[in-house]
Design an enzyme around this catalytic site. Sequence first.
Site, short mmCIF file in Angstrom:
data_model
loop_
_atom_site.label_atom_id
_atom_site.label_comp_id
_atom_site.label_asym_id
_atom_site.label_seq_id
_atom_site.Cartn_x
_atom_site.Cartn_y
_atom_site.Cartn_z
N ASP A 340 3.08 32.26 -17.16
CA ASP A 340 2.57 31.94 -15.83
C ASP A 340 1.18 31.30 -15.95
OD1 ASP A 340 3.90 32.79 -13.09
OD2 ASP A 340 1.73 32.77 -12.80
N HIS A 395 -1.78 34.05 -9.86
CA HIS A 395 -0.38 34.44 -9.80
C HIS A 395 0.03 35.42 -10.89
CE1 HIS A 395 4.04 33.19 -9.55
NE2 HIS A 395 3.72 33.35 -8.28
N SER A 571 8.88 35.18 -6.60
CA SER A 571 7.99 35.38 -7.76
C SER A 571 7.72 36.85 -8.00
CB SER A 571 6.64 34.70 -7.50
OG SER A 571 6.69 33.34 -7.81
#
Length: 821
Positions: A340, A395, A571
């Site tokens: 990520d 994230h 996600s």
Amino acid sequence: MNLKLKSQIKSQKGFIPIIFTIIGAVIITSINFSFVNNAYAYKSISPVKGYPGGTLSISYDSKDCLVSGNGRVTVGGIEAEIKNWYPCVAYIYVTIPNNITGGDVIVYTYSGETQNIGYLTVYQPPAISSIFPTTVIPGVTEVTIKGSRFDNSKGYYDNVYFNGIKATTVRSWTDAEIVVVAPTGITAGKISIKIDPFDEIDGPPFSLLTPVITSISPANVIPGATIITVKGQNFGNKWLVGDDLYFDEKPAKEKRDVISWTDTEIKTYVPKEVTNAGIVSIKKGSWGVDTVYGPSFSIQKKVSNDTYSNYQTSYLETIRAPNAWSITKGSKNVVVAVIDDGVYVNHPDLRENIWINKNEVIGNRIDDDGNGYIDDIYGWDFISNNGEMTVKGSHGTILAGILGAVGDNDEGIAGISWDVKIMPLIVCDTKYCSPNAIINAIKYAADNGSNIINLSLGTWVTTGYSTIYNEAIKYAYNKGVIIVAAAGNGDIEGGIGQNLDIIPQSLVCNDNEQNMVIGVGAVNNDKYRLSWSNFGKCVDIYAPGYDIISTQAPNYSTVEGFYTIKNNGTSFSAPMVSGAAALLKAKYPTMSNYEIRDRLIKNSSNGVLDVYKALNQPYTYQIVKREDGSLVKTITDPTVYLIENGEKRPILSAAIFNAFGYIWDKIIAITQGEIDIYPLGPGVNISSPVSNPNIINAVDIPEGTLIRARGDIDIYIVKYVGSKKFKRLILSPSVFNNYGHLRWEDIMDVDQSIVDSFITSNLVRAVYDHKIYVLYPSGDTGEKRWVKDYNVLTRLGYDPDAVYEINQFDRDSYTTGSLIE
Ligand SMILES: [Ca+2]
Ligand SMILES: [Ca+2]
Ligand SMILES: [Ca+2]
Ligand SMILES: [Ca+2]
């Protein structure tokens, strides 16, 4: 009554107390006869126009000063009640009787005289006939009062009262109708009206429109976090000063937690000051309405001792993570790569669970472990090409916390797997994820000990579907890595999820014809797919993806400290599955990746991850014993095997494969683990033909043969053009019978795979008809559309070799559709 008359009554009435004062003085100072004698020289009444119940003063011609006995007064023949009779001063005070409109005032003196003093006109008091509405909102509702004799306009002493409280806002006032606004601060009771000079009279009762709370949702709340919807009636169209909604007596509005307020629905955060379960209540202070109590609420319990555990309870219980923790809380031997934008490795709730490359010496600029990456101590940044692990966005740290925040450490949250090792691999910055970086990171993860790879890149890799990832996925999968990918979001801002069957996306759909990637969609805590979650066959399992709390890198946190709430998206569903896979790997270290995958998927509850069931109720992975005749191979090994008599027989060359009429499309890709269970049999070659009767050599089916798959009803006629094999559907029994040479007993029943090995042609030309048609069969009927010319035919990709010649009956059994041009 007109105004002029009314003012007369008022002035007369004002005069009366003055008279009383004079009388009182007279009595106290004893009677002065000379004054009395002067006083009774005239007769009069005051007022001359009065009202029932009012006082009438009468001056009469007295001769009775010293005479004892009874006197009386009538008005219009009705006996008037004597209030005071002062004989020597010749004044009488009486009450004007009811039920008369007027009449002569007659005094009957003690001595028996009858004196007609004068004519009294009597006015009637006002009367209320109705009010509307009878249920009011204090300060808001306009109430119409109908009746009579209200006067033509409001005078200072004229008023409407709501259970004793004066209405100060008057919209209109006529003799028959008054409109006023119900005043604030009232309680239910009677409306009354005072028209001067009459006494206040009561009208019908009114009640207050009180708020009613009918429902709250959710009833299980997290103070400071939960947005609760309170439904009911009469909340008022908007919030007004004095109104509030209470949770266990804690005011939401006062705490600025209210989001919206309408007459039937209030949305608000539950105040963070709330510490106990209790009752939701509403107070319309602006209406003067007392607190009204509604349903009770409870406070979300904690499932671990972590600070924000109650924020997690709903979704963790949805996937039964707390139950799963009774079996295992994970293992530091399990490594999960988070591919990520980086993970904040010094996070207080993560640092114990960050992977460390023990074979690498930090900071010596040497690739100590020889893996091709210098000083890759915590992972690798494939964007900046270093091992510094500075996060490039918000994230990845969120994903890491969901799957593996340290549990029960009095800090933050609990990951699905409390003990784990998280390997951060950076492939994205905030705007872009590099496909090459992703590919290299997948390989790095597989080569450096990851058991699981989490790919929550669905919303960032917006380039659609690409096969460029296939090889890396295959590489990791065949190394036994469990690969988890988010399904992606159609559009979180109100949009709908895409059907991945129609629009496949990378990486969730890069399954390599097997199920190498566990695709994860998002559901709410009630296990309904969220509208924006992508769906379709690439999605293998769903997990909660709404309102998720997690760890956060500094500068990105929305909760004091290092945490963030209200994360929505597939996600955040994917790391729940990665965390669950980590728990399975911890509990069953030797379990293969495909077995863990299947246990997760097959033990799901309505397609939603059920961690407890996956751990506790072993899905006994049944390697399907392939049927004799199956063709299998692994992904990495080109050898194709024929399964026969429980053995795997290698097919020794492509020529042999083709010679036996095998079909490449029918080869099933299976894992090495599965292929290993079959003992090796003799190789298949020309001199050792297979004995399996199911395999029919394609070359044994001559042109013009009628074939039908076993168990099917569709009959095809086959033809060959060069190396191409075509079949054409016979539309119906009548078409079949119309061809005189076709016989039902000639139909050859074959394996479906044989039928499938022929290309279906829908192109025909009838004898004596130059037109080529495309057929669209449907059941026993169908449509034919003429293809305008050869150019159109080839432009549309049709193969002229596929055209069958048919008879006219056959042609005419299709209805004619539009021209294709
Ligand atoms: Ca290295
Ligand atoms: Ca080093
Ligand atoms: Ca924690
Ligand atoms: Ca899949």
